[in-house]
Design a protein around this motif. Structure first.
Motif, mmCIF file in Angstrom:
data_model
loop_
_atom_site.group_PDB
_atom_site.id
_atom_site.type_symbol
_atom_site.label_atom_id
_atom_site.label_comp_id
_atom_site.label_asym_id
_atom_site.label_seq_id
_atom_site.Cartn_x
_atom_site.Cartn_y
_atom_site.Cartn_z
ATOM 1 N N HIS A 290 0.811 -1.221 0.000
ATOM 2 C CA HIS A 290 0.000 0.000 0.000
ATOM 3 C C HIS A 290 0.844 1.271 0.000
ATOM 4 C CE1 HIS A 290 -4.046 -1.738 0.364
ATOM 5 N NE2 HIS A 290 -3.425 -2.745 0.953
ATOM 6 N N GLY A 291 2.101 1.152 -0.406
ATOM 7 C CA GLY A 291 2.909 2.336 -0.660
ATOM 8 C C GLY A 291 3.827 2.791 0.444
ATOM 9 N N PHE A 292 3.916 2.069 1.552
ATOM 10 C CA PHE A 292 4.815 2.453 2.640
ATOM 11 C C PHE A 292 6.234 1.972 2.346
ATOM 12 C CE2 PHE A 292 0.733 2.692 4.759
ATOM 13 C CZ PHE A 292 0.883 3.762 5.636
ATOM 14 N N GLU A 293 7.213 2.761 2.773
ATOM 15 C CA GLU A 293 8.615 2.396 2.621
ATOM 16 C C GLU A 293 9.317 2.493 3.967
ATOM 17 O OE1 GLU A 293 10.384 4.878 -0.320
ATOM 18 O OE2 GLU A 293 9.230 4.006 -1.987
ATOM 19 N N LEU A 294 10.210 1.544 4.231
ATOM 20 C CA LEU A 294 10.999 1.570 5.457
ATOM 21 C C LEU A 294 12.034 2.689 5.363
ATOM 22 C CD1 LEU A 294 11.851 0.234 8.168
ATOM 23 C CD2 LEU A 294 13.378 -1.238 6.819
ATOM 24 N N VAL A 295 12.031 3.601 6.354
ATOM 25 C CA VAL A 295 12.955 4.733 6.313
ATOM 26 C C VAL A 295 13.922 4.755 7.485
ATOM 27 C CG1 VAL A 295 11.362 6.182 4.990
ATOM 28 C CG2 VAL A 295 11.298 6.248 7.500
ATOM 29 N N GLY A 304 8.133 -2.108 25.772
ATOM 30 C CA GLY A 304 8.417 -2.872 26.978
ATOM 31 C C GLY A 304 9.376 -4.027 26.778
ATOM 32 N N THR A 305 9.718 -4.344 25.539
ATOM 33 C CA THR A 305 10.656 -5.410 25.203
ATOM 34 C C THR A 305 11.585 -4.884 24.113
ATOM 35 O OG1 THR A 305 9.037 -7.143 25.707
ATOM 36 C CG2 THR A 305 10.893 -7.756 24.296
ATOM 37 N N GLU A 306 12.863 -5.177 24.205
ATOM 38 C CA GLU A 306 13.788 -4.651 23.208
ATOM 39 C C GLU A 306 13.588 -5.353 21.862
ATOM 40 O OE1 GLU A 306 18.503 -3.578 22.435
ATOM 41 O OE2 GLU A 306 17.884 -4.522 24.315
ATOM 42 N N VAL A 307 13.363 -4.547 20.841
ATOM 43 C CA VAL A 307 13.182 -5.037 19.476
ATOM 44 C C VAL A 307 13.862 -4.044 18.537
ATOM 45 C CG1 VAL A 307 10.988 -6.236 19.885
ATOM 46 C CG2 VAL A 307 10.969 -3.801 19.320
ATOM 47 N N PHE A 308 13.952 -4.385 17.260
ATOM 48 C CA PHE A 308 14.429 -3.438 16.266
ATOM 49 C C PHE A 308 13.222 -2.663 15.750
ATOM 50 C CE2 PHE A 308 18.278 -5.952 16.267
ATOM 51 C CZ PHE A 308 19.258 -5.003 15.997
ATOM 52 N N GLU A 309 13.049 -1.448 16.275
ATOM 53 C CA GLU A 309 11.910 -0.632 15.892
ATOM 54 C C GLU A 309 12.096 -0.094 14.469
ATOM 55 O OE1 GLU A 309 11.564 2.340 18.901
ATOM 56 O OE2 GLU A 309 11.144 0.897 20.493
ATOM 57 N N GLN A 310 11.003 -0.058 13.733
ATOM 58 C CA GLN A 310 11.037 0.390 12.346
ATOM 59 C C GLN A 310 10.035 1.517 12.126
ATOM 60 O OE1 GLN A 310 10.060 -3.383 10.458
ATOM 61 N NE2 GLN A 310 12.209 -3.727 9.906
ATOM 62 N N GLU A 311 10.407 2.452 11.279
ATOM 63 C CA GLU A 311 9.513 3.527 10.874
ATOM 64 C C GLU A 311 9.269 3.409 9.376
ATOM 65 O OE1 GLU A 311 9.198 8.433 10.605
ATOM 66 O OE2 GLU A 311 10.976 7.480 11.476
#
Length: 318
Positions: A290-295, A304-311
């Motif tokens: 739907h047109g989103f790109e990882l930036v 509350g838990t360590e993860v690799f957060e993505q925008e």
């Protein structure tokens, strides 16, 4: 048997099905321009589409025995296309996900398949294309439900907009259950979802804010919200996107994101942003569709838990 289904008609359809199988390349050693087996290609596609997420579910979907699935998963792991980790909810099973290499292959497979089908349909009339689309969908549904004592595939889906009684609790419950079982998220995450969504619903009627929730009867099948206020002028925030695991294969996620992106475009937002984390391959596939790109991607603990957060960001009209 349906009296209209004569042996002659059935054999005609069987012949057409065999022709489709041959022309789409299923009799060849490699499939869809790859050197992979049909089962391997289907694995990449179904993982990317979010149809399955465990080895046991994959076996059921592909109608393959456990030993065959084990060999298939081992090969795809060795090729660097998927990862397989113990399922936190069932240590007898393994959770599967695509690697970056696997997602790249998925994009190639989608491109190949779209060109193949598009070329075949290109010279047909719009009416003929509509008939083929409807016919294939109905046939697929009949195969999928022939042995199931359920009306899930035929029950209507109703999309309700803005606040609806019980939606806050239902969305919080879906989030809490899914992310606790699969990623070990706990009270911090559940409290964050419930608290922030409650605050948002207090201003749901302001311009630029809305929620789309898909229901099957009284059961919430999925939901997504658009917050047009918390990121500043010109930007919308896509929040609390969740699909009920019981609705796999019904296209709920695609339906909701389609409504969401149509909303932000019609409302005139320049861009839409969302925050998630690495590993949610089915959701990522839908976002990119739907047109989103990882930036941006970075380690974080906001849930509350360590993860690799993505925008992810989607520009208007993408």
């Amino acid at each position: 048997m349906n009296q209209r289904l004569t042996t002659s008609r059935i054999d005609t359809m069987r012949s057409a099905a065999r022709h489709i199988v041959r022309e789409l390349g299923f009799m060849q050693k490699g499939l869809a321009g790859t050197d992979l087996s049909p089962s391997a290609v289907h694995t990449i596609i179904e993982l990317g589409y979010g149809k399955v997420d465990t080895a046991s579910d994959l076996g059921a979907l592909l109608h393959l025995e456990k030993s065959s699935i084990s060999r298939l998963v081992q090969k795809l792991e060795k090729d660097g296309l998927i990862t397989a980790q113990p399922d936190p909810g069932d240590m007898r099973s393994r959770t599967l996900s695509l690697t970056e290499k696997g997602r790249a292959l998925l994009r190639d497979l989608e491109g190949f398949g779209r060109r193949q089908i598009g070329s075949a349909l290109d010279n047909l009339s719009p009416k003929a294309v509509d008939q083929i689309e409807i016919g294939l969908k109905l046939f697929a549904q009949s195969l999928d439900t022939r042995d199931r004592p359920t009306d899930a595939a035929t029950r209507p889906i109703e999309v309700r907009e803005r606040y609806y009684s019980g939606v806050i609790a239902s969305v919080a419950l879906l989030h809490a259950t899914f992310y606790s079982q699969h990623y070990g998220f706990g009270a911090v995450f559940e409290r964050k979802v419930a608290t922030e969504m409650s605050e948002f619903m207090g201003r749901i009627d302001n311009p630029g804010n809305t929620t789309f929730s898909a229901y099957m009867g009284d059961d919430l099948m999925g939901s997504v919200s658009l917050d047009g206020e918390d990121l500043g002028e010109g930007a919308a925030h896509l929040r609390w996107f969740i699909v009920n695991p019981r609705s796999k294969g019904l296209g709920i996620g695609n339906l909701l994101l389609g409504r969401a992106t149509a909303f932000v475009d019609s409302a005139g937002f320049d861009c839409t942003r969302l925050w998630t984390f690495r590993g949610l391959d089915a959701a990522r596939h839908l976002y990119e569709k739907h047109g989103f790109e990882l930036v941006h991607e970075t380690p974080g603990t906001q849930w509350g838990t360590e993860v690799f957060e993505q925008e992810f960001v989607r520009q208007r009209g993408a």
